[in-house]
Design a protein around this motif. Structure first.
Motif, PDB file in Angstrom:
ATOM      1  N   LEU A  93       0.825  -1.206   0.000  1.00 48.65           N
ATOM      2  CA  LEU A  93       0.000   0.000   0.000  1.00 48.65           C
ATOM      3  C   LEU A  93       0.861   1.258   0.000  1.00 48.65           C
ATOM      4  N   MET A  94       1.924   1.260   0.807  1.00 46.60           N
ATOM      5  CA  MET A  94       2.780   2.438   0.923  1.00 46.60           C
ATOM      6  C   MET A  94       3.583   2.691  -0.352  1.00 46.60           C
ATOM      7  N   ALA A  95       3.760   1.663  -1.181  1.00 46.26           N
ATOM      8  CA  ALA A  95       4.514   1.830  -2.420  1.00 46.26           C
ATOM      9  C   ALA A  95       3.723   2.594  -3.477  1.00 46.26           C
ATOM     10  N   SER A  96       2.420   2.750  -3.259  1.00 48.43           N
ATOM     11  CA  SER A  96       1.565   3.456  -4.211  1.00 48.43           C
ATOM     12  C   SER A  96       1.232   4.850  -3.676  1.00 48.43           C
ATOM     13  N   ASN A  97       1.445   5.869  -4.493  1.00 46.14           N
ATOM     14  CA  ASN A  97       1.093   7.226  -4.078  1.00 46.14           C
ATOM     15  C   ASN A  97      -0.396   7.349  -3.770  1.00 46.14           C
ATOM     16  N   LEU A  98      -1.215   6.668  -4.584  1.00 46.79           N
ATOM     17  CA  LEU A  98      -2.659   6.729  -4.382  1.00 46.79           C
ATOM     18  C   LEU A  98      -3.061   6.153  -3.043  1.00 46.79           C
ATOM     19  N   TRP A  99      -2.622   4.913  -2.757  1.00 46.51           N
ATOM     20  CA  TRP A  99      -3.084   4.236  -1.545  1.00 46.51           C
ATOM     21  C   TRP A  99      -2.360   4.719  -0.297  1.00 46.51           C
ATOM     22  N   ARG A 100      -1.145   5.188  -0.437  1.00 49.98           N
ATOM     23  CA  ARG A 100      -0.452   5.756   0.722  1.00 49.98           C
ATOM     24  C   ARG A 100      -1.205   6.962   1.269  1.00 49.98           C
ATOM     25  N   ASN A 101      -1.832   7.724   0.372  1.00 51.70           N
ATOM     26  CA  ASN A 101      -2.584   8.902   0.799  1.00 51.70           C
ATOM     27  C   ASN A 101      -4.060   8.606   1.073  1.00 51.70           C
ATOM     28  N   GLN A 102      -4.593   7.541   0.481  1.00 52.25           N
ATOM     29  CA  GLN A 102      -6.018   7.261   0.620  1.00 52.25           C
ATOM     30  C   GLN A 102      -6.346   6.342   1.795  1.00 52.25           C
ATOM     31  N   ILE A 103      -5.515   5.337   2.050  1.00 52.34           N
ATOM     32  CA  ILE A 103      -5.806   4.375   3.121  1.00 52.34           C
ATOM     33  C   ILE A 103      -5.160   4.841   4.418  1.00 52.34           C
ATOM     34  N   GLU A 104      -5.972   5.042   5.433  1.00 52.25           N
ATOM     35  CA  GLU A 104      -5.419   5.496   6.710  1.00 52.25           C
ATOM     36  C   GLU A 104      -5.415   4.403   7.773  1.00 52.25           C
ATOM     37  N   ALA A 127       1.778  -9.694  -1.716  1.00 43.79           N
ATOM     38  CA  ALA A 127       1.955  -8.483  -2.523  1.00 43.79           C
ATOM     39  C   ALA A 127       1.085  -8.532  -3.776  1.00 43.79           C
ATOM     40  N   GLN A 128       1.064  -9.684  -4.438  1.00 44.59           N
ATOM     41  CA  GLN A 128       0.225  -9.838  -5.634  1.00 44.59           C
ATOM     42  C   GLN A 128      -1.252  -9.735  -5.286  1.00 44.59           C
ATOM     43  N   PHE A 129      -1.642 -10.385  -4.197  1.00 43.85           N
ATOM     44  CA  PHE A 129      -3.020 -10.340  -3.724  1.00 43.85           C
ATOM     45  C   PHE A 129      -3.461  -8.902  -3.471  1.00 43.85           C
ATOM     46  N   THR A 130      -2.631  -8.160  -2.738  1.00 44.19           N
ATOM     47  CA  THR A 130      -2.961  -6.777  -2.403  1.00 44.19           C
ATOM     48  C   THR A 130      -3.038  -5.914  -3.654  1.00 44.19           C
ATOM     49  N   GLN A 131      -2.077  -6.073  -4.542  1.00 46.19           N
ATOM     50  CA  GLN A 131      -2.067  -5.281  -5.775  1.00 46.19           C
ATOM     51  C   GLN A 131      -3.319  -5.545  -6.607  1.00 46.19           C
ATOM     52  N   ASN A 132      -3.709  -6.818  -6.738  1.00 47.91           N
ATOM     53  CA  ASN A 132      -4.906  -7.157  -7.516  1.00 47.91           C
ATOM     54  C   ASN A 132      -6.166  -6.541  -6.907  1.00 47.91           C
ATOM     55  N   LYS A 133      -6.280  -6.630  -5.583  1.00 45.78           N
ATOM     56  CA  LYS A 133      -7.460  -6.073  -4.907  1.00 45.78           C
ATOM     57  C   LYS A 133      -7.516  -4.553  -5.076  1.00 45.78           C
ATOM     58  N   MET A 134      -6.357  -3.899  -4.961  1.00 44.80           N
ATOM     59  CA  MET A 134      -6.346  -2.440  -5.039  1.00 44.80           C
ATOM     60  C   MET A 134      -6.569  -1.961  -6.473  1.00 44.80           C
ATOM     61  N   ASP A 135      -6.146  -2.749  -7.450  1.00 41.20           N
ATOM     62  CA  ASP A 135      -6.437  -2.404  -8.845  1.00 41.20           C
ATOM     63  C   ASP A 135      -7.946  -2.447  -9.093  1.00 41.20           C
ATOM     64  N   ARG A 136      -8.602  -3.446  -8.539  1.00 43.72           N
ATOM     65  CA  ARG A 136     -10.055  -3.545  -8.673  1.00 43.72           C
ATOM     66  C   ARG A 136     -10.751  -2.394  -7.964  1.00 43.72           C
ATOM     67  N   LEU A 137     -10.230  -2.048  -6.773  1.00 43.66           N
ATOM     68  CA  LEU A 137     -10.834  -0.944  -6.026  1.00 43.66           C
ATOM     69  C   LEU A 137     -10.650   0.375  -6.769  1.00 43.66           C
ATOM     70  N   GLU A 138      -9.487   0.573  -7.367  1.00 42.96           N
ATOM     71  CA  GLU A 138      -9.249   1.802  -8.119  1.00 42.96           C
ATOM     72  C   GLU A 138     -10.231   1.931  -9.283  1.00 42.96           C
ATOM     73  N   LYS A 139     -10.461   0.834  -9.989  1.00 45.32           N
ATOM     74  CA  LYS A 139     -11.425   0.867 -11.098  1.00 45.32           C
ATOM     75  C   LYS A 139     -12.834   1.143 -10.601  1.00 45.32           C
ATOM     76  N   PHE A 140     -13.176   0.569  -9.459  1.00 42.83           N
ATOM     77  CA  PHE A 140     -14.505   0.810  -8.890  1.00 42.83           C
ATOM     78  C   PHE A 140     -14.655   2.269  -8.466  1.00 42.83           C
ATOM     79  N   TYR A 141     -13.601   2.826  -7.865  1.00 38.05           N
ATOM     80  CA  TYR A 141     -13.618   4.246  -7.520  1.00 38.05           C
ATOM     81  C   TYR A 141     -13.824   5.099  -8.773  1.00 38.05           C
ATOM     82  N   LYS A 142     -13.121   4.733  -9.849  1.00 38.89           N
ATOM     83  CA  LYS A 142     -13.126   5.557 -11.055  1.00 38.89           C
ATOM     84  C   LYS A 142     -14.443   5.451 -11.822  1.00 38.89           C
ATOM     85  N   TYR A 143     -14.964   4.237 -11.927  1.00 38.97           N
ATOM     86  CA  TYR A 143     -16.144   4.042 -12.773  1.00 38.97           C
ATOM     87  C   TYR A 143     -17.429   3.795 -11.986  1.00 38.97           C
TER      88      TYR A 143
END
Length: 264
Positions: free
Chosen positions: A168-179, A219-235
């Motif tokens: 999560l911390m490796a992503s600028n988006l999730w580092r700032n979005q997930i508290e 790491a793969q599990f988390t990345q896959n879940k967050m990619d899905r969440l990002e798409k859900f946020y966007k669309y």
């Protein structure tokens, strides 16, 4: 062939005497470490403004308690090795180097351990996990880190939560979005975002007895879940509104289950 032993012995004595003279002159000209006094101490904490666990005042105090602070002491009695070993025993120090110069100056350079998540477990434990997946004690550190709560023991924190938080911390988006990360009794993972009044459940992290494989899977599990969440946020949420749902479940790969917020 006749050898003049008297002449040979005389030459050998001359060589030995010459060597003693040279050694004596060298020793005489060499600065006396016991006479030179340490007149300056430089303490360089390379990432002090970034991590902020320790400062120069605390380093000086630690050395003074160990009677190793060099200022005013003869340079011959200043042990760079003892200073390094003492500072490395600090739970917040990653590396420590110390060296002396001929002008009575002692240089100390430090780097700090880097925290990636703060653990505030339901059992009362309160500590940090660093970027080497190791526990750090609680301190006055105030940087904006993800906080992990819930059913977390130290083994689970070092082997599972640390990898989740690193991803999560490796992503600028999730580092700032997930508290906040919350671990439920069944070890499923809830994420609490900064923006949007909802909770996201990403399911349980994959398990493995092999440490390297486990880290890769999480790491793969988390990345896959967050990619899905990002798409859900966007669309999804961008159209429906950020506060329409109170709970978003990403546990299953082929669907997203959302619970609408009650109007009452």
């Amino acid at each position: 062939m006749h050898i003049n032993w008297r002449k040979t012995v005389t030459v050998m004595l001359d060589v030995v005497l010459g060597a003693y003279v040279i050694a004596g002159l060298t020793a005489f000209n060499k600065p006396d470490d016991t006479a030179r006094i340490c007149t300056k101490v430089s303490i360089d904490i390379q990432d002090e403004t970034t991590n902020g666990f320790i400062n120069t005042r605390e380093i000086k105090a630690r050395l003074e308690r160990s009677k190793l602070y060099p200022l005013g002491k003869p340079m011959g009695y200043v042990s760079s090795r003892a200073i390094e070993e003492t500072l490395r025993r600090s739970p917040f120090v990653k590396t420590a180097e110390c060296y002396k110069t001929q002008d009575g100056h002692v240089h100390i350079t430090l780097t700090q351990r880097t925290p990636i998540v703060r653990i505030k477990a339901s059992n009362g434990d309160d500590y940090y996990i660093d970027d080497n997946n190791q526990i750090m004690p609680n301190s006055h550190y105030t940087s904006d880190l993800i906080i992990a709560t819930g059913n977390i023991n130290k083994w689970f924190a070092e082997n599972y939560v640390s990898v989740l938080a690193s991803t999560l911390m490796a992503s600028n988006l999730w580092r700032n979005q997930i508290e906040q990360v919350n671990i439920l009794p069944d070890r499923s993972v809830e994420l609490i975002p900064r923006v949007g009044n909802h909770i996201v459940n990403i399911g349980t992290m994959p398990e493995s007895r092999n440490k390297a494989e486990r880290s890769k899977l999480i790491a793969q599990f988390t990345q896959n879940k967050m990619d899905r969440l990002e798409k859900f946020y966007k669309y999804g949420l961008s159209q429906a509104g950020w506060n329409k749902y109170s709970y978003i479940n990403l546990e299953f790969d082929n669907q997203i289950i959302c619970k609408k917020r009650s109007l009452n």
